[in-house]
Write a protein that holds these residues in place. Structure first.
Motif, PDB file in Angstrom:
ATOM      1  N   GLY A   1     -40.809  20.742   4.456  1.00  0.00           N
ATOM      2  CA  GLY A   1     -41.508  20.863   3.182  1.00  0.00           C
ATOM      3  C   GLY A   1     -42.631  19.857   3.102  1.00  0.00           C
ATOM      4  N   PHE A   2     -43.458  19.988   2.083  1.00  0.00           N
ATOM      5  CA  PHE A   2     -44.547  19.016   1.929  1.00  0.00           C
ATOM      6  C   PHE A   2     -44.033  17.727   1.304  1.00  0.00           C
ATOM      7  CE2 PHE A   2     -48.371  17.188  -0.042  1.00  0.00           C
ATOM      8  CZ  PHE A   2     -49.044  16.914   1.128  1.00  0.00           C
ATOM      9  N   PHE A   3     -43.078  17.823   0.418  1.00  0.00           N
ATOM     10  CA  PHE A   3     -42.380  16.667  -0.153  1.00  0.00           C
ATOM     11  C   PHE A   3     -43.298  15.671  -0.862  1.00  0.00           C
ATOM     12  CE2 PHE A   3     -39.555  17.888   3.499  1.00  0.00           C
ATOM     13  CZ  PHE A   3     -38.536  18.420   2.724  1.00  0.00           C
ATOM     14  N   ASP A   4     -44.267  16.164  -1.598  1.00  0.00           N
ATOM     15  CA  ASP A   4     -45.140  15.273  -2.359  1.00  0.00           C
ATOM     16  C   ASP A   4     -44.361  14.697  -3.537  1.00  0.00           C
ATOM     17  OD1 ASP A   4     -47.377  13.899  -3.258  1.00  0.00           O
ATOM     18  OD2 ASP A   4     -48.123  15.610  -4.413  1.00  0.00           O
ATOM     19  N   GLY A   5     -44.281  13.398  -3.581  1.00  0.00           N
ATOM     20  CA  GLY A   5     -43.591  12.716  -4.668  1.00  0.00           C
ATOM     21  C   GLY A   5     -42.132  12.439  -4.398  1.00  0.00           C
ATOM     22  N   LEU A   6     -41.543  13.124  -3.433  1.00  0.00           N
ATOM     23  CA  LEU A   6     -40.121  12.972  -3.132  1.00  0.00           C
ATOM     24  C   LEU A   6     -39.283  12.935  -4.411  1.00  0.00           C
ATOM     25  CD1 LEU A   6     -40.209  10.653  -0.032  1.00  0.00           C
ATOM     26  CD2 LEU A   6     -39.246  12.924  -0.156  1.00  0.00           C
ATOM     27  N   HIS A   7     -39.449  13.969  -5.234  1.00  0.00           N
ATOM     28  CA  HIS A   7     -38.714  14.075  -6.495  1.00  0.00           C
ATOM     29  C   HIS A   7     -37.273  14.529  -6.250  1.00  0.00           C
ATOM     30  CE1 HIS A   7     -39.207  18.404  -6.261  1.00  0.00           C
ATOM     31  NE2 HIS A   7     -40.532  18.288  -6.239  1.00  0.00           N
ATOM     32  N   LEU A   8     -36.523  14.730  -7.309  1.00  0.00           N
ATOM     33  CA  LEU A   8     -35.103  15.065  -7.204  1.00  0.00           C
ATOM     34  C   LEU A   8     -34.838  16.337  -6.400  1.00  0.00           C
ATOM     35  CD1 LEU A   8     -33.893  14.224 -10.826  1.00  0.00           C
ATOM     36  CD2 LEU A   8     -33.515  12.885  -8.742  1.00  0.00           C
ATOM     37  N   GLY A   9     -35.699  17.325  -6.510  1.00  0.00           N
ATOM     38  CA  GLY A   9     -35.541  18.546  -5.718  1.00  0.00           C
ATOM     39  C   GLY A   9     -35.702  18.271  -4.232  1.00  0.00           C
ATOM     40  N   HIS A  10     -36.708  17.497  -3.895  1.00  0.00           N
ATOM     41  CA  HIS A  10     -36.921  17.114  -2.490  1.00  0.00           C
ATOM     42  C   HIS A  10     -35.744  16.288  -1.987  1.00  0.00           C
ATOM     43  CE1 HIS A  10     -41.485  17.267  -3.467  1.00  0.00           C
ATOM     44  NE2 HIS A  10     -41.041  18.463  -3.101  1.00  0.00           N
ATOM     45  N   ARG A  11     -35.278  15.377  -2.834  1.00  0.00           N
ATOM     46  CA  ARG A  11     -34.160  14.520  -2.442  1.00  0.00           C
ATOM     47  C   ARG A  11     -32.927  15.353  -2.121  1.00  0.00           C
ATOM     48  NH1 ARG A  11     -33.982   9.085  -4.325  1.00  0.00           N
ATOM     49  NH2 ARG A  11     -31.995   9.150  -3.243  1.00  0.00           N
ATOM     50  N   ARG A  12     -32.704  16.420  -2.873  1.00  0.00           N
ATOM     51  CA  ARG A  12     -31.541  17.268  -2.605  1.00  0.00           C
ATOM     52  C   ARG A  12     -31.658  17.895  -1.217  1.00  0.00           C
ATOM     53  NH1 ARG A  12     -29.598  21.510  -6.940  1.00  0.00           N
ATOM     54  NH2 ARG A  12     -28.622  19.627  -7.795  1.00  0.00           N
ATOM     55  N   VAL A  13     -32.840  18.414  -0.880  1.00  0.00           N
ATOM     56  CA  VAL A  13     -33.052  19.021   0.442  1.00  0.00           C
ATOM     57  C   VAL A  13     -32.808  17.982   1.536  1.00  0.00           C
ATOM     58  CG1 VAL A  13     -34.764  20.075   1.991  1.00  0.00           C
ATOM     59  CG2 VAL A  13     -34.661  20.780  -0.417  1.00  0.00           C
ATOM     60  N   ILE A  14     -33.362  16.809   1.363  1.00  0.00           N
ATOM     61  CA  ILE A  14     -33.249  15.764   2.378  1.00  0.00           C
ATOM     62  C   ILE A  14     -31.824  15.219   2.451  1.00  0.00           C
ATOM     63  CG2 ILE A  14     -34.033  13.447   3.035  1.00  0.00           C
ATOM     64  CD1 ILE A  14     -36.816  14.367   1.825  1.00  0.00           C
ATOM     65  N   ASP A  15     -31.179  15.011   1.320  1.00  0.00           N
ATOM     66  CA  ASP A  15     -29.796  14.511   1.319  1.00  0.00           C
ATOM     67  C   ASP A  15     -28.865  15.492   2.029  1.00  0.00           C
ATOM     68  OD1 ASP A  15     -30.597  12.232  -0.045  1.00  0.00           O
ATOM     69  OD2 ASP A  15     -29.831  12.896  -1.991  1.00  0.00           O
ATOM     70  N   GLU A  16     -29.040  16.788   1.794  1.00  0.00           N
ATOM     71  CA  GLU A  16     -28.211  17.786   2.472  1.00  0.00           C
ATOM     72  C   GLU A  16     -28.498  17.804   3.972  1.00  0.00           C
ATOM     73  OE1 GLU A  16     -27.740  21.658   0.708  1.00  0.00           O
ATOM     74  OE2 GLU A  16     -27.741  20.815  -1.324  1.00  0.00           O
ATOM     75  N   THR A  17     -29.749  17.581   4.335  1.00  0.00           N
ATOM     76  CA  THR A  17     -30.126  17.509   5.752  1.00  0.00           C
ATOM     77  C   THR A  17     -29.428  16.335   6.428  1.00  0.00           C
ATOM     78  OG1 THR A  17     -32.282  18.519   5.306  1.00  0.00           O
ATOM     79  CG2 THR A  17     -32.087  17.224   7.331  1.00  0.00           C
TER      80      THR A  17
END
Length: 175
Positions: A22-38
């Motif tokens: 993903g582009f992950f601009d801002g690393l907001h809560l939605g991005h964090r969920r994707v990354i945490d699951e990864t």
């Protein structure tokens, strides 16, 4: 955390690779969920967790006059990723050539360059390939053909509203 702009570095990984894309601009809560699951899946597989993001917003290349202002610089994004226990960040150069790739060609590129790639995590609204022809559902199908499992992560909601970089940019712009 390893940082690279060269996809071939991931090809040297011997442990299973689990990728958040993903582009992950801002690393907001939605991005964090994707990354945490990864990261959790990488640990479960005794593998390595990588984030695939781009060195510039796709709109900056495709329609520079329409490109959004970014919430985080690449330097800051990488610093934030380092705090999320990822093993590496691929800051992939976004070029017109990459933008012209079909979704099939993009998945083939990842598969061929990273033989240890076992899992990909993306957000529900992730788009890829020429003219954003690829979506999460197509990624699932294309990756399955290469024995790569894809997990599509549901968006995070706060107050019933989906957390997104676009929404955050709007809130920042309005003060």
């Amino acid at each position: 955390m390893k940082i690279t702009t060269d996809l071939r570095l991931l090809g040297r990984e011997r442990r299973p690779v689990v990728l958040a894309a993903g582009f992950f601009d801002g690393l907001h809560l939605g991005h964090r969920r994707v990354i945490d699951e990864t990261v959790a899946e990488a640990r479960r597989l005794h593998g390595s967790a990588w984030v695939l993001t781009f060195d510039k917003h796709p709109m900056k290349v495709l329609r520079p006059g329409s490109a959004p202002l970014l919430l985080t610089s690449n330097h800051h994004k990488v610093q934030l990723l380092g705090k999320l226990c990822v093993d590496g960040c691929l800051l992939m150069p976004f070029t017109r050539r990459l933008a012209a790739m079909s979704p099939e060609a993009f998945v083939e590129l990842l598969s061929a360059a990273v033989p240890a790639l076992k899992r990909i995590f993306v957000g529900e609204n992730w788009r890829f390939g020429h003219r954003e022809e690829g979506d999460a559902a197509l990624l699932v199908k294309l990756a399955h053909r290469r024995s790569i499992k894809v997990t599509v992560v549901k968006p995070v909601r706060t107050g019933g509203v989906i957390v997104s970089s676009t929404r955050i940019r709007g809130k920042v712009a309005s003060g």
